[in-house]
Design a protein around this motif. Structure first.
Motif, PDB file in Angstrom:
ATOM      1  N   MET A   1      -8.484  -5.406 -11.447  1.00  0.00           N
ATOM      2  CA  MET A   1      -8.607  -6.115 -10.320  1.00  0.00           C
ATOM      3  C   MET A   1      -9.429  -5.297  -9.371  1.00  0.00           C
ATOM      4  N   SER A   2     -10.650  -5.769  -8.872  1.00  0.00           N
ATOM      5  CA  SER A   2     -11.664  -5.453  -8.113  1.00  0.00           C
ATOM      6  C   SER A   2     -10.764  -5.193  -6.554  1.00  0.00           C
ATOM      7  N   LYS A   3     -11.541  -4.192  -5.643  1.00  0.00           N
ATOM      8  CA  LYS A   3     -11.181  -4.000  -4.304  1.00  0.00           C
ATOM      9  C   LYS A   3     -11.264  -5.148  -3.431  1.00  0.00           C
ATOM     10  N   SER A   4     -12.349  -6.139  -3.923  1.00  0.00           N
ATOM     11  CA  SER A   4     -12.417  -7.233  -3.260  1.00  0.00           C
ATOM     12  C   SER A   4     -11.497  -8.507  -3.570  1.00  0.00           C
ATOM     13  N   GLU A   5     -11.094  -8.416  -4.528  1.00  0.00           N
ATOM     14  CA  GLU A   5     -10.047  -9.416  -4.922  1.00  0.00           C
ATOM     15  C   GLU A   5      -8.802  -9.591  -4.487  1.00  0.00           C
ATOM     16  N   LYS A   6      -8.470 -10.793  -4.134  1.00  0.00           N
ATOM     17  CA  LYS A   6      -6.926 -10.978  -3.381  1.00  0.00           C
ATOM     18  C   LYS A   6      -6.195 -11.499  -4.313  1.00  0.00           C
ATOM     19  N   THR A   7      -4.844 -11.293  -4.040  1.00  0.00           N
ATOM     20  CA  THR A   7      -3.834 -11.868  -4.947  1.00  0.00           C
ATOM     21  C   THR A   7      -2.598 -12.081  -4.115  1.00  0.00           C
ATOM     22  N   THR A   8      -1.503 -12.769  -4.492  1.00  0.00           N
ATOM     23  CA  THR A   8      -0.318 -12.908  -3.859  1.00  0.00           C
ATOM     24  C   THR A   8       0.778 -12.351  -4.505  1.00  0.00           C
ATOM     25  N   ILE A   9       1.663 -11.625  -3.860  1.00  0.00           N
ATOM     26  CA  ILE A   9       2.913 -11.251  -4.150  1.00  0.00           C
ATOM     27  C   ILE A   9       4.024 -11.609  -3.432  1.00  0.00           C
ATOM     28  N   GLU A  10       4.968 -12.492  -3.937  1.00  0.00           N
ATOM     29  CA  GLU A  10       5.892 -13.091  -3.311  1.00  0.00           C
ATOM     30  C   GLU A  10       7.411 -12.146  -3.373  1.00  0.00           C
ATOM     31  N   ILE A  11       7.896 -11.923  -2.325  1.00  0.00           N
ATOM     32  CA  ILE A  11       9.321 -11.005  -2.439  1.00  0.00           C
ATOM     33  C   ILE A  11      10.305 -12.080  -1.523  1.00  0.00           C
ATOM     34  N   ARG A  12      11.415 -12.247  -2.376  1.00  0.00           N
ATOM     35  CA  ARG A  12      12.463 -12.890  -1.793  1.00  0.00           C
ATOM     36  C   ARG A  12      13.681 -11.988  -2.113  1.00  0.00           C
ATOM     37  N   LEU A  13      14.828 -12.610  -1.507  1.00  0.00           N
ATOM     38  CA  LEU A  13      16.041 -12.082  -2.015  1.00  0.00           C
ATOM     39  C   LEU A  13      17.209 -13.231  -2.240  1.00  0.00           C
ATOM     40  N   VAL A  14      17.772 -12.906  -3.327  1.00  0.00           N
ATOM     41  CA  VAL A  14      18.515 -14.134  -3.986  1.00  0.00           C
ATOM     42  C   VAL A  14      19.982 -13.652  -3.541  1.00  0.00           C
ATOM     43  N   PHE A  15      20.731 -14.628  -2.823  1.00  0.00           N
ATOM     44  CA  PHE A  15      21.849 -14.392  -2.202  1.00  0.00           C
ATOM     45  C   PHE A  15      22.942 -14.544  -3.184  1.00  0.00           C
ATOM     46  N   PRO A  16      24.169 -13.829  -3.354  1.00  0.00           N
ATOM     47  CA  PRO A  16      25.208 -13.724  -4.003  1.00  0.00           C
ATOM     48  C   PRO A  16      25.704 -14.929  -4.476  1.00  0.00           C
ATOM     49  N   TRP A 158      15.303   3.303  -5.797  1.00  0.00           N
ATOM     50  CA  TRP A 158      15.114   2.185  -6.561  1.00  0.00           C
ATOM     51  C   TRP A 158      14.058   1.396  -5.991  1.00  0.00           C
ATOM     52  N   TYR A 159      12.829   1.406  -6.625  1.00  0.00           N
ATOM     53  CA  TYR A 159      11.556   0.847  -5.791  1.00  0.00           C
ATOM     54  C   TYR A 159      10.952   0.366  -7.092  1.00  0.00           C
ATOM     55  N   PHE A 160      10.260  -0.867  -6.654  1.00  0.00           N
ATOM     56  CA  PHE A 160       9.120  -1.432  -7.592  1.00  0.00           C
ATOM     57  C   PHE A 160       7.849  -1.111  -6.939  1.00  0.00           C
ATOM     58  N   VAL A 161       6.754  -0.488  -7.498  1.00  0.00           N
ATOM     59  CA  VAL A 161       5.587   0.161  -7.071  1.00  0.00           C
ATOM     60  C   VAL A 161       4.251  -0.651  -7.816  1.00  0.00           C
ATOM     61  N   PHE A 162       3.533  -1.127  -6.735  1.00  0.00           N
ATOM     62  CA  PHE A 162       2.071  -1.477  -7.109  1.00  0.00           C
ATOM     63  C   PHE A 162       1.065  -0.323  -6.539  1.00  0.00           C
ATOM     64  N   PRO A 163       0.784   0.462  -7.309  1.00  0.00           N
ATOM     65  CA  PRO A 163      -0.238   1.489  -6.768  1.00  0.00           C
ATOM     66  C   PRO A 163      -1.503   1.322  -6.368  1.00  0.00           C
ATOM     67  N   ASN A 164      -2.118   0.203  -7.077  1.00  0.00           N
ATOM     68  CA  ASN A 164      -3.449  -0.136  -6.833  1.00  0.00           C
ATOM     69  C   ASN A 164      -3.776  -1.363  -5.950  1.00  0.00           C
ATOM     70  N   ILE A 165      -2.780  -1.579  -5.092  1.00  0.00           N
ATOM     71  CA  ILE A 165      -2.767  -2.755  -3.989  1.00  0.00           C
ATOM     72  C   ILE A 165      -2.967  -2.236  -2.663  1.00  0.00           C
ATOM     73  N   SER A 166      -4.047  -2.852  -1.943  1.00  0.00           N
ATOM     74  CA  SER A 166      -4.258  -2.398  -0.327  1.00  0.00           C
ATOM     75  C   SER A 166      -3.436  -3.433   0.344  1.00  0.00           C
ATOM     76  N   TYR A 167      -2.952  -3.031   1.334  1.00  0.00           N
ATOM     77  CA  TYR A 167      -2.056  -3.849   2.237  1.00  0.00           C
ATOM     78  C   TYR A 167      -2.023  -3.448   3.607  1.00  0.00           C
ATOM     79  N   GLU A 168      -2.702  -4.168   4.476  1.00  0.00           N
ATOM     80  CA  GLU A 168      -2.626  -3.580   5.913  1.00  0.00           C
ATOM     81  C   GLU A 168      -3.589  -2.345   6.139  1.00  0.00           C
ATOM     82  N   ASP A 169      -4.656  -2.230   5.462  1.00  0.00           N
ATOM     83  CA  ASP A 169      -5.117  -1.150   5.312  1.00  0.00           C
ATOM     84  C   ASP A 169      -4.690   0.283   4.880  1.00  0.00           C
TER      85      ASP A 169
END
Length: 214
Positions: A1-16, A158-169
Motif C-alpha cells: 500500500m503506497s503512502k498516498s493510498e487511503k483505506t478505511t478501518i472500522e472499529i466497533r464494540l460488540v455489547f455482551p 492486548w493490542y492489534f497493530v497496523f504498523p504501516n498506517i499513517s493517521y493524523e500525521d
C-alpha cells in the motif's frame, strides 16, 4: 500500500447482549474458541508466532477442499457465523457486502451448509496469539474480526497493530483490544499483527476473523 493510498478501518464494540434472542455473538465466539484447543493449522511457530491459529471453512474452492477440523466444529462455526452475519448487517454493512461480493468459496461449495450466509467461507480462530506483521495473501476481500476473552477485563498488553498506517500525521495505528472489540480492515494491503498478550491466570483470549476465500 503506497503512502498516498487511503483505506478505511472500522472499529466497533460488540455489547455482551447482542445476538438473536438469548444467543449472543460473544458467547458463540468463546464457544468456538474453546473447541479449538491444541496446536493450530495456520502459520505457527515456523514464522515466529506465539499461541495458535486455527483455519476453518474453505481451504480451496478450486478443489472443493475444507480445512481439517472444520466438520468437527461445524455447530460452533454455524452459530458464530450466523450471529456475526446478523450483527454485520446492522453495524458493518459495507464490509459485509465486500466479503459476500468477492467470496468464490461460498458460491462454489454448496455442501457448506453450516455457513450458508457467510460472512465469507473462511474463519480463522486464534488462541492467545502474538504474531509478526503480515499481509493476508490468500484473502480476496476485506477481513472482519472480533476479540473475546474467558475472563473479560483481565488481559493486559492486548493490542492489534497496523504498523504501516499513517493517521493524523502519526505513523502506525495501535488499537487496544477488549472483550467485544470488532475491527474490519483490508488485510491484503495493510500490514497487521497482534501483540504479545498477558491473558492472566486461568484466562484465554480469542480472535475470530472472517474473510472471503479464493
Amino acid at each position: 500500500m503506497s503512502k498516498s493510498e487511503k483505506t478505511t478501518i472500522e472499529i466497533r464494540l460488540v455489547f455482551p447482549d447482542e445476538g438473536i434472542g438469548k444467543d449472543t455473538l460473544l458467547s458463540s465466539i468463546r464457544s468456538l474458541g474453546r473447541s479449538c484447543r491444541g496446536p493450530g493449522n495456520s502459520r505457527g511457530f515456523r514464522v515466529g508466532d506465539i499461541g495458535n491459529m486455527h483455519a476453518l471453512g474453505v481451504r480451496s474452492s478450486k478443489v472443493q477442499e475444507l480445512f481439517v477440523g472444520t466438520y468437527e466444529r461445524h455447530k460452533q462455526i454455524k452459530r458464530a457465523s450466523t450471529l456475526m452475519r446478523h450483527w454485520m448487517e446492522d453495524n458493518m454493512p459495507s464490509t459485509l457486502k465486500d466479503i459476500l461480493d468477492n467470496d468464490t468459496g461460498t458460491a462454489s461449495m454448496k455442501p457448506l451448509s453450516f455457513m450458508p450466509e457467510g460472512p465469507g467461507s473462511r474463519v480463522i480462530l486464534s488462541v492467545d496469539l502474538a504474531n509478526a506483521p503480515h499481509y493476508d495473501v490468500n484473502d480476496v476481500s476485506k477481513s472482519v474480526a472480533v476479540w473475546v476473552e474467558e475472563k473479560p477485563g483481565q488481559a493486559e498488553n492486548w493490542y492489534f497493530v497496523f504498523p504501516n498506517i499513517s493517521y493524523e500525521d502519526k505513523e502506525g495505528l495501535v488499537v487496544r483490544l477488549r472483550h467485544g472489540t470488532a475491527i474490519s480492515w483490508d488485510g491484503r494491503k495493510i500490514f497487521h499483527c497482534t501483540s504479545r498478550t498477558n491473558p492472566g491466570p486461568d484466562n484465554q483470549v480469542y480472535g475470530c476473523m472472517w474473510a472471503a476465500s479464493k
